[in-house]
Design a protein around this motif. Structure first.
Motif, PDB file in Angstrom:
ATOM      1  N   GLU A 258      16.129  -6.509   1.964  1.00  0.00           N
ATOM      2  CA  GLU A 258      15.208  -6.274   0.472  1.00  0.00           C
ATOM      3  C   GLU A 258      15.186  -4.716  -0.215  1.00  0.00           C
ATOM      4  OE1 GLU A 258      13.563  -9.186   0.353  1.00  0.00           O
ATOM      5  OE2 GLU A 258      12.652  -7.828  -1.672  1.00  0.00           O
ATOM      6  N   LEU A 259      14.768  -4.986  -1.487  1.00  0.00           N
ATOM      7  CA  LEU A 259      14.972  -3.824  -1.855  1.00  0.00           C
ATOM      8  C   LEU A 259      13.344  -3.474  -2.794  1.00  0.00           C
ATOM      9  CD1 LEU A 259      17.882  -2.520  -3.834  1.00  0.00           C
ATOM     10  CD2 LEU A 259      16.929  -1.803  -1.934  1.00  0.00           C
ATOM     11  N   LEU A 260      12.372  -5.053  -2.947  1.00  0.00           N
ATOM     12  CA  LEU A 260      10.989  -5.044  -3.553  1.00  0.00           C
ATOM     13  C   LEU A 260       9.657  -5.093  -2.603  1.00  0.00           C
ATOM     14  CD1 LEU A 260      11.960  -7.484  -6.229  1.00  0.00           C
ATOM     15  CD2 LEU A 260      12.021  -5.487  -6.419  1.00  0.00           C
TER      16      LEU A 260
ATOM     17  N   LEU B  80      14.415 -11.545  -0.855  1.00  0.00           N
ATOM     18  CA  LEU B  80      15.888 -12.193  -1.017  1.00  0.00           C
ATOM     19  C   LEU B  80      16.713 -12.897  -0.365  1.00  0.00           C
ATOM     20  CD1 LEU B  80      17.582 -11.097  -3.077  1.00  0.00           C
ATOM     21  CD2 LEU B  80      18.556  -9.434  -2.250  1.00  0.00           C
TER      22      LEU B  80
ATOM     23  N   GLU C 266      14.423  -9.922 -10.002  1.00  0.00           N
ATOM     24  CA  GLU C 266      15.043  -8.842  -9.491  1.00  0.00           C
ATOM     25  C   GLU C 266      16.261  -8.280 -10.634  1.00  0.00           C
ATOM     26  OE1 GLU C 266      15.945  -8.371  -5.175  1.00  0.00           O
ATOM     27  OE2 GLU C 266      17.622  -6.794  -5.675  1.00  0.00           O
ATOM     28  N   GLU C 267      16.986  -9.111 -10.556  1.00  0.00           N
ATOM     29  CA  GLU C 267      17.550  -8.841 -11.816  1.00  0.00           C
ATOM     30  C   GLU C 267      17.492  -8.611 -13.703  1.00  0.00           C
ATOM     31  OE1 GLU C 267      20.224 -12.326 -13.449  1.00  0.00           O
ATOM     32  OE2 GLU C 267      21.755 -11.231 -13.823  1.00  0.00           O
TER      33      GLU C 267
ATOM     34  N   ALA D  46      17.454  -4.747 -12.940  1.00  0.00           N
ATOM     35  CA  ALA D  46      18.005  -4.046 -12.602  1.00  0.00           C
ATOM     36  C   ALA D  46      18.643  -3.897 -14.177  1.00  0.00           C
ATOM     37  CB  ALA D  46      19.444  -5.106 -11.567  1.00  0.00           C
TER      38      ALA D  46
ATOM     39  N   ARG E 224      20.511   1.914  -6.803  1.00  0.00           N
ATOM     40  CA  ARG E 224      20.399   0.126  -5.568  1.00  0.00           C
ATOM     41  C   ARG E 224      20.333  -1.304  -6.034  1.00  0.00           C
ATOM     42  NH1 ARG E 224      17.973   0.924   0.088  1.00  0.00           N
ATOM     43  NH2 ARG E 224      19.536  -0.873   0.871  1.00  0.00           N
ATOM     44  N   ILE E 225      19.338  -0.714  -6.729  1.00  0.00           N
ATOM     45  CA  ILE E 225      19.217  -2.299  -7.848  1.00  0.00           C
ATOM     46  C   ILE E 225      20.256  -2.873  -8.793  1.00  0.00           C
ATOM     47  CG2 ILE E 225      17.243  -3.420  -8.956  1.00  0.00           C
ATOM     48  CD1 ILE E 225      15.488  -2.188  -6.975  1.00  0.00           C
TER      49      ILE E 225
ATOM     50  N   ARG F  45      23.298  -3.453  -7.288  1.00  0.00           N
ATOM     51  CA  ARG F  45      23.291  -4.774  -6.830  1.00  0.00           C
ATOM     52  C   ARG F  45      24.293  -5.840  -7.906  1.00  0.00           C
ATOM     53  NH1 ARG F  45      18.412  -6.801  -3.410  1.00  0.00           N
ATOM     54  NH2 ARG F  45      19.793  -5.816  -1.979  1.00  0.00           N
ATOM     55  N   TRP F  46      23.441  -5.184  -8.768  1.00  0.00           N
ATOM     56  CA  TRP F  46      23.566  -6.281 -10.111  1.00  0.00           C
ATOM     57  C   TRP F  46      24.392  -6.593 -10.759  1.00  0.00           C
ATOM     58  CZ3 TRP F  46      21.515 -11.206  -9.900  1.00  0.00           C
ATOM     59  CH2 TRP F  46      20.264 -11.407  -8.593  1.00  0.00           C
TER      60      TRP F  46
END
Ligand code: ADP
Ligand code: MG
Length: 694
Positions: free
Chosen positions: A183-185, A198, A231-232, A235, A679-680, A683-684
């Motif tokens: 999890e990042l959020l 996530l 999240e996308e 990103a 990191r976010i 990831r995307w």
């Protein structure tokens, strides 16, 4: 939930999965799938519900379902092409036909009368009641359990069957780390928006439970999908913003902002700047005085007068003994800028140089030399400007017109022409973009708008006319030309090659020429030689040509104030933005202008709405909003230009309500937790490479 294998790092290569050898690895990599995380985020594009069996009697046309029954009859036919029909009936006494056009002998043998078959597909009305063409099916031996979860349907990957792909995804999911790792959020945000973690979202989307809301899943509105979309979007926002920060951190040489040349230009113009032009110019001057590169987008409806503002900015560079470049997406448009800039700047004693793909041989060598020595203070051209071998003496300002035709990457390529210091960047677009969308698509740019047209323009009257009424139009053109006015006739064919369009334009040209004996008719299309096009345009501009038959090459930038009538053929097939751009070619002078949208009836509801919108308004922003609503942002922005088309989950129209959250969160993360932001993005977007190395 699959039995847990040891959780893995997100960047673990796919070769850790059973069955992934070099050949398979390559096929996956070709689709951008090389790590476990890529597979976790390789999301289904739809779902099939095989968790239940629908009685045949209850099937509805167009609604996919699973059925089960016994084979009643089998028919093989060869009437027009090979065909296999299998009649299936169930206890509820319903009958359904399964129809196949491609099949093997072994398949036929399976369908023995009395065999039990389970099939899935979308029933449609057929010759003998409902039928499913090419269902997926299974001949049942004994009892076979129904599906536990909805079946995901993944975007196809060349050379990998759906079953193998499914197995790979399940294997990858077994290694999905626990929530705390993944999890990042911030939890507070997720709670506030009622969105899952996530981990939960990924598992739900790959293996939706039997009771999941199928309708929500199919339309992309399930909380698990919204979670990923959020999240996308974040990103992408962070990626663009980070790129901007990196560029600005490099710094650049500030311009002094010496306005002596600008003052001379202003004095020589036959008009005064509008308030909006003056305001935007002042913003540019302020930007250029900073020791960090300007990154600014100037939006302005067609005809708002962006070019002169760009010319003034260029003069601030020239006043410092440095250079400015102006790049346009088509040769025709670039040529027009060249003519404008030469007309304005050469009287000030400046040298404006021309560089396009068609400039070759000696002329090219000379141009390159002038650019490299600094003899040319302003350089105008097409993307040829960005090519290798084009070395600027000291490029201070890169101006890009009509950004939606260029990719972000191409735009960035110009910045590397700065040698030693990053050039300031000015992007101009005539595609008005709604604010939230602009904040997402152009998060790397400051945005200003020339939101006012020069005075004395009369709004264009737009009418829609069925193609059968063409003869009346010809009459109208004759009358306009007899009064010394000029007209455009735009030929459009969608989805055809430039060659076919050119041919259509040619025959329209011939027909109109025959119908209008007293009028000088000329033709321009994309297949003509540049010199020929230019000569024709010049003749039109000088009023020697009364009617110009053209393809959409005239869409951008062409400026002939005396032209006051435009006919657009097949208008029903064009998008709103394009029609608005085309229409912008008239209404540039003081004469009352009109635009006639010729259409082939019958009109689809969507086409009618587009034509109505154009009849009702000349406001580019209102039209863009409507366009966004009708077509979605990908089309509006042009698919390639922002990397936006590469969204895996998000959809800027559907998920637009998330954007304010996304923007606020991006601000916070960049200020408070830059590593988390990185990191976010990674990831995307797959690391800094995709954006920064452009
Ligand atoms: P666009 O914003 O569509 O690129 P242009 O820069 O081509 O518009 O300008 C359209 C026309 O308006 C040109 O002929 C230009 O010289 C003229 N123009 C620009 N600014 C003004 C102004 N303030 N007053 C009158 N005419 C202007
Ligand atoms: Mg323009």
């Amino acid at each position: 939930m699959p039995a847990a294998a040891s959780p893995a790092r997100a960047d673990t290569r796919l070769s850790v999965l059973t069955g992934v050898g070099p050949a398979l690895r390559e096929k996956l990599a070709a689709r951008g799938l090389s790590t476990l995380q890529d597979l976790w985020l390789h999301l289904p594009r739809s779902y099939e519900d095989r968790t239940a069996v629908t009685p045949i009697r209850l099937l509805q046309p167009g609604v996919a379902a699973q059925v089960e029954g016994r084979v009643e009859a089998v028919e093989r036919g060869f009437r027009y092409r090979p065909m296999l029909r299998v009649a299936l009936s169930d206890e509820g006494r319903g009958t359904l036909v399964l129809r196949f056009f491609h099949f093997r002998a072994a398949q036929v043998a399976q369908f023995a009368v009395g065999a039990r078959v389970r099939a899935y597909g979308t029933p449609r009305p057929g010759q003998f009641g409902l039928e499913i063409v090419h269902p997926s099916y299974q001949v049942l031996g004994g009892e076979v359990a129904l599906g536990e979860t909805l079946d995901p349907v993944y975007p196809a990957i060349e050379g990998i069957g759906p079953a193998s792909l499914r197995k790979l995804v399940l294997q990858a999911l077994q290694r999905l780390p626990d929530e705390a790792t993944l999890e990042l959020l911030p939890q507070a945000l997720r709670r506030a928006l009622h969105l899952p973690s996530l981990r939960e979202a990924i598992l739900t989307l790959h293996m939706p439970p039997r009771d999941a809301d199928v309708a929500a899943l199919q339309s992309g509105l399930h909380p698990a999908q919204r979670r990923l979309a959020l999240e996308e979007l974040l990103a992408h926002q962070l990626g663009l913003r980070r790129q901007r920060l990196a560029l600005q951190a490099e710094g650049t040489r500030a311009l002094r902002g010496d306005e002596k040349l600008v003052a001379k230009l202003k004095k020589s113009l036959p008009f005064a700047l509008t308030k909006a032009q003056a305001r935007v110019y002042a913003q540019l001057r302020e930007d250029l005085r900073q020791p960090r590169p300007m990154l600014r987008l100037v939006q302005g409806d067609v005809g708002s007068g962006k070019t002169v503002v760009a010319a003034m900015a260029a003069l601030l560079a020239v006043a410092d003994g440095r250079q400015a470049a102006l790049m346009a997406p088509t040769e025709l448009l670039a040529e027009q800028h060249l003519n404008n800039l030469r007309g304005w700047l050469e009287p000030l004693g400046l040298r404006v140089c021309w560089l396009a793909g068609k400039v070759t041989g000696k002329a090219r060598a000379q141009a390159l030399q002038d650019v490299a020595s600094g003899a040319a203070q302003v350089v105008v051209g097409t993307h040829a400007l960005m090519q290798e071998g084009v070395d600027f003496h000291d490029l201070a300002l890169a101006i890009v017109d009509e950004q939606h035709r260029f990719g972000v990457h191409q735009r960035l390529a110009l910045r590397d022409k700065g040698k030693g210091s990053v050039p300031h960047q000015l992007v101009m677009t005539a595609t008005p973009i709604p604010r939230t969308l602009a904040m997402s698509a152009y998060a790397d740019l400051d945005v200003s708008a020339i939101d006012e047209l020069p005075p004395g323009r009369t709004p264009v009257t737009t009418i829609a006319l069925a193609a059968e009424r063409r003869p009346e139009l010809v009459e109208r053109i004759r009358a306009a030309c007899a009064e010394g006015r000029q007209a455009y006739w735009v030929c459009t064919i969608i989805d055809e090659s430039e060659e076919v369009v050119a041919q259509a334009a040619q025959s329209t040209f011939e027909a109109l020429q025959a119908a209008l004996p007293g009028v000088r008719v000329a033709l321009v299309h994309g297949r003509m030689k540049a010199a020929e096009k230019q000569a024709t345009m010049r003749a039109f501009k000088q009023g020697e040509v009364g009617l110009l038959v053209a393809t959409t090459v005239i869409e951008v930038g062409v400026d002939v104030p005396n032209a006051s009538l435009m006919v657009i053929e097949n208008a029903e097939r064009l998008g709103l933005a394009q029609l608005h751009q085309l229409r912008g070619r008239v209404g540039r002078g003081s004469a009352a202008s009109s635009c006639v949208l010729l259409y082939q009836s019958p009109l689809s509801a969507m086409a009618r709405e587009r034509l109505d919108t154009l009849r009702q308004t000349n406001d580019g922003f209102a039209i863009a909003e409507k366009d966004l609503q009708l077509r979605g942002p990908g089309e509006l922005l042009g698919t390639r230009q922002t990397g936006l088309a590469a969204f895996r989950m998000a959809d800027l129209t559907r998920d637009a309500d998330l954007l304010p959250q996304v923007h606020a969160l991006a601000d916070r993360l960049l200020a408070e937790a830059p590593q988390l932001a990185d990191r976010i993005v990674d990831r995307w977007i797959g690391g800094a490479a995709r954006f920064a190395a452009a």
